[in-house]
Design a protein around this motif. Sequence first.
Motif, short mmCIF file in Angstrom:
data_model
loop_
_atom_site.label_atom_id
_atom_site.label_comp_id
_atom_site.label_asym_id
_atom_site.label_seq_id
_atom_site.Cartn_x
_atom_site.Cartn_y
_atom_site.Cartn_z
N PHE A 46 0.86 -1.18 0.00
CA PHE A 46 0.00 0.00 0.00
C PHE A 46 0.90 1.23 0.00
CE2 PHE A 46 -2.16 3.25 2.77
CZ PHE A 46 -3.03 3.72 1.79
N THR A 47 0.69 2.10 -0.99
CA THR A 47 1.54 3.27 -1.17
C THR A 47 0.72 4.54 -1.13
OG1 THR A 47 3.15 2.05 -2.51
CG2 THR A 47 3.14 4.45 -2.74
N ARG A 48 1.26 5.54 -0.42
CA ARG A 48 0.76 6.90 -0.53
C ARG A 48 1.74 7.65 -1.42
NH1 ARG A 48 -0.51 5.94 5.11
NH2 ARG A 48 -2.71 6.35 5.53
N PRO A 49 1.35 7.95 -2.66
CA PRO A 49 2.24 8.71 -3.53
C PRO A 49 2.19 10.20 -3.20
CG PRO A 49 0.27 8.07 -4.71
CD PRO A 49 0.14 7.50 -3.33
N ALA A 50 2.75 11.01 -4.09
CA ALA A 50 2.92 12.43 -3.80
C ALA A 50 1.62 13.11 -3.41
CB ALA A 50 3.56 13.13 -4.99
N SER A 51 0.57 12.89 -4.19
CA SER A 51 -0.69 13.60 -3.99
C SER A 51 -1.63 12.76 -3.13
CB SER A 51 -1.35 13.90 -5.34
OG SER A 51 -2.60 14.52 -5.17
N SER A 52 -1.34 12.69 -1.84
CA SER A 52 -2.15 11.85 -0.94
C SER A 52 -2.91 12.64 0.10
CB SER A 52 -1.24 10.84 -0.23
OG SER A 52 -0.72 9.90 -1.13
N PHE A 53 -2.62 13.93 0.24
CA PHE A 53 -3.26 14.72 1.29
C PHE A 53 -3.78 16.01 0.69
CE2 PHE A 53 0.08 12.16 3.27
CZ PHE A 53 -0.70 11.40 4.13
N ASP A 54 -4.69 15.85 -0.28
CA ASP A 54 -5.34 16.99 -0.92
C ASP A 54 -6.74 16.57 -1.32
OD1 ASP A 54 -5.01 15.45 -3.23
OD2 ASP A 54 -3.29 16.60 -3.95
N ASN A 55 -7.37 17.30 -2.23
CA ASN A 55 -8.75 16.97 -2.60
C ASN A 55 -8.84 15.81 -3.58
OD1 ASN A 55 -7.75 18.24 -4.85
ND2 ASN A 55 -9.44 19.69 -5.05
N ASP A 61 -15.63 17.66 -1.56
CA ASP A 61 -14.74 18.80 -1.75
C ASP A 61 -15.47 20.03 -2.27
OD1 ASP A 61 -12.21 19.92 -3.91
OD2 ASP A 61 -11.99 19.87 -1.74
N ASP A 62 -16.80 19.98 -2.34
CA ASP A 62 -17.51 21.15 -2.83
C ASP A 62 -17.76 22.13 -1.67
OD1 ASP A 62 -19.67 20.17 -1.38
OD2 ASP A 62 -20.72 19.39 -3.15
N ALA A 63 -18.48 23.19 -1.95
CA ALA A 63 -18.66 24.26 -0.96
C ALA A 63 -19.93 24.10 -0.14
CB ALA A 63 -18.67 25.61 -1.67
N ALA A 64 -20.47 22.88 -0.08
CA ALA A 64 -21.72 22.65 0.64
C ALA A 64 -21.55 21.54 1.67
CB ALA A 64 -22.84 22.29 -0.34
N VAL A 65 -22.45 21.50 2.64
CA VAL A 65 -22.48 20.41 3.60
C VAL A 65 -22.97 19.15 2.91
CG1 VAL A 65 -23.67 19.54 5.65
CG2 VAL A 65 -22.77 21.87 5.63
N GLY A 109 -20.77 23.50 12.86
CA GLY A 109 -20.76 24.90 12.48
C GLY A 109 -20.07 25.17 11.16
N ASP A 110 -19.27 24.22 10.68
CA ASP A 110 -18.63 24.38 9.37
C ASP A 110 -19.68 24.34 8.26
OD1 ASP A 110 -16.14 24.58 10.47
OD2 ASP A 110 -15.51 22.52 9.97
N ALA A 111 -19.40 25.03 7.17
CA ALA A 111 -20.32 25.08 6.04
C ALA A 111 -19.96 24.09 4.94
CB ALA A 111 -20.35 26.49 5.45
N ARG A 112 -18.94 23.25 5.19
CA ARG A 112 -18.51 22.26 4.20
C ARG A 112 -17.55 21.27 4.87
NH1 ARG A 112 -14.07 24.03 0.03
NH2 ARG A 112 -13.67 21.81 0.36
N GLU A 113 -17.13 20.25 4.10
CA GLU A 113 -16.15 19.30 4.58
C GLU A 113 -14.75 19.73 4.14
OE1 GLU A 113 -19.91 18.22 4.66
OE2 GLU A 113 -18.96 18.09 2.68
N PHE A 114 -13.73 19.20 4.83
CA PHE A 114 -12.34 19.50 4.53
C PHE A 114 -11.52 18.22 4.52
CE2 PHE A 114 -14.20 23.16 6.66
CZ PHE A 114 -13.85 24.21 5.82
N PHE A 115 -10.57 18.13 3.59
CA PHE A 115 -9.67 16.98 3.60
C PHE A 115 -8.59 17.17 4.65
CE2 PHE A 115 -8.11 19.82 0.20
CZ PHE A 115 -6.80 20.05 0.63
N PHE A 116 -8.03 16.06 5.13
CA PHE A 116 -6.91 16.14 6.05
C PHE A 116 -5.67 16.55 5.28
CE2 PHE A 116 -9.76 14.12 8.86
CZ PHE A 116 -9.23 14.16 10.15
N PRO A 117 -4.98 17.60 5.73
CA PRO A 117 -3.80 18.08 5.01
C PRO A 117 -2.59 17.18 5.28
CG PRO A 117 -4.12 19.36 6.99
CD PRO A 117 -5.29 18.42 6.91
N VAL A 118 -1.43 17.58 4.78
CA VAL A 118 -0.20 16.82 4.99
C VAL A 118 0.07 16.71 6.50
CG1 VAL A 118 2.28 16.74 4.57
CG2 VAL A 118 0.74 17.56 2.78
N PRO A 119 0.35 15.52 7.00
CA PRO A 119 0.60 15.36 8.44
C PRO A 119 1.88 16.08 8.88
CG PRO A 119 0.23 13.24 7.37
CD PRO A 119 0.41 14.23 6.28
N ALA A 120 1.96 16.35 10.18
CA ALA A 120 3.18 16.93 10.72
C ALA A 120 4.33 15.94 10.66
CB ALA A 120 2.95 17.38 12.17
#
Length: 330
Positions: free
Chosen positions: A103-112, A271-275, A141-152
């Motif tokens: 199982f591989t996480r390539p470069a684009s693994s923490f975006d939309n 990833d859209d602007a709605a709940v 209270g958020d108006a949409r969902e968010f992806f998890f960004p690059v980990p620390a």
Amino acid sequence: MREKRPAEYQNGEASWRPGAAGSPESWFRRLSVYRRHREGSAFVPGFKPGSLGRRVAAPFRRGPDQLGNTMLRSVRAFATVTALLGSGSVLAQGTITDGAANFTRPASSFDNSPAGNFVGVSATATQDHLFESGWYFRVSGDAREFFFPVPATQNYAGNTSTLDWTDVSARGLFSAREIAVVTNFNGPSGRVEKTMTITNLSQSNPLVIDIFHMLDFDIQPTAGNDSAVQISTTRIGLTDPGGVTGEYVGISADAYMVRPFGATDLGTVLDDAAVTNLDSSGLPFGPGDFTSAMQWSNQTIAPSGSASFVIQFAINTATVPVTLQSFSVD
């Protein structure tokens, strides 16, 4: 909308070369080669699903009548990719291995468009059965969902990866840790289990949060003709006419949703602007290009407490129920 490679190149083996030297596509190929050298991998002619080259060059699979609009989108994509290359955020993530299963996480693994690769689990070991796999969240209270960004921090050792976010999206609300384990079974076959633990950073206020996991399975040898059925409440079984099978489960999830890849697939709506709230629809599915997601709704995490959420996906073997499904700690 996210785009995939042409169907004839989706088995992870064919050499995808979109355009001859000097054509409008050729600079994309050079960009992809540069990106892979930055990751420390040698150039090989075949593009696997999940590579950045696939993502920026995929629009050129369209016909000449669509090339004008495609070029406009591609110029924007090139500007984004160029900025990312300079930032270092597209460096390779990592791989966990158990026997033949990888199982591989390539470069684009923490975006939309959270890319992933899952190989070594079918008779043709190079076949990649995974396009995307990623977590999303929505705080009350958020108006949409968010992806998890690059980990620390990220650690890949043997068959286990550990990812840590000390303060997700720098909001001061919660930290997170994901532990992923890949397991190889004879057959060949394999399974990935991901456990995401959310910890409330507040010592006085509860955290109310929705957690989502999105999966875009491409069961090979052909990604666009998969079928899916409901096995149990949030457990989904998949089949491909070529004989490969798959499963996806959200342990103790409240809802699922299945949609074909396209303008309303799960990667797009999360990833859209709605709940977005999943409604356990879309099954039975197919044949088609499968995307799905799981949702844990309105999870209340006590001050300084934690809660864990578990998903599994598998090829040619079953997902396994987990006794400790989800928990909170005061």
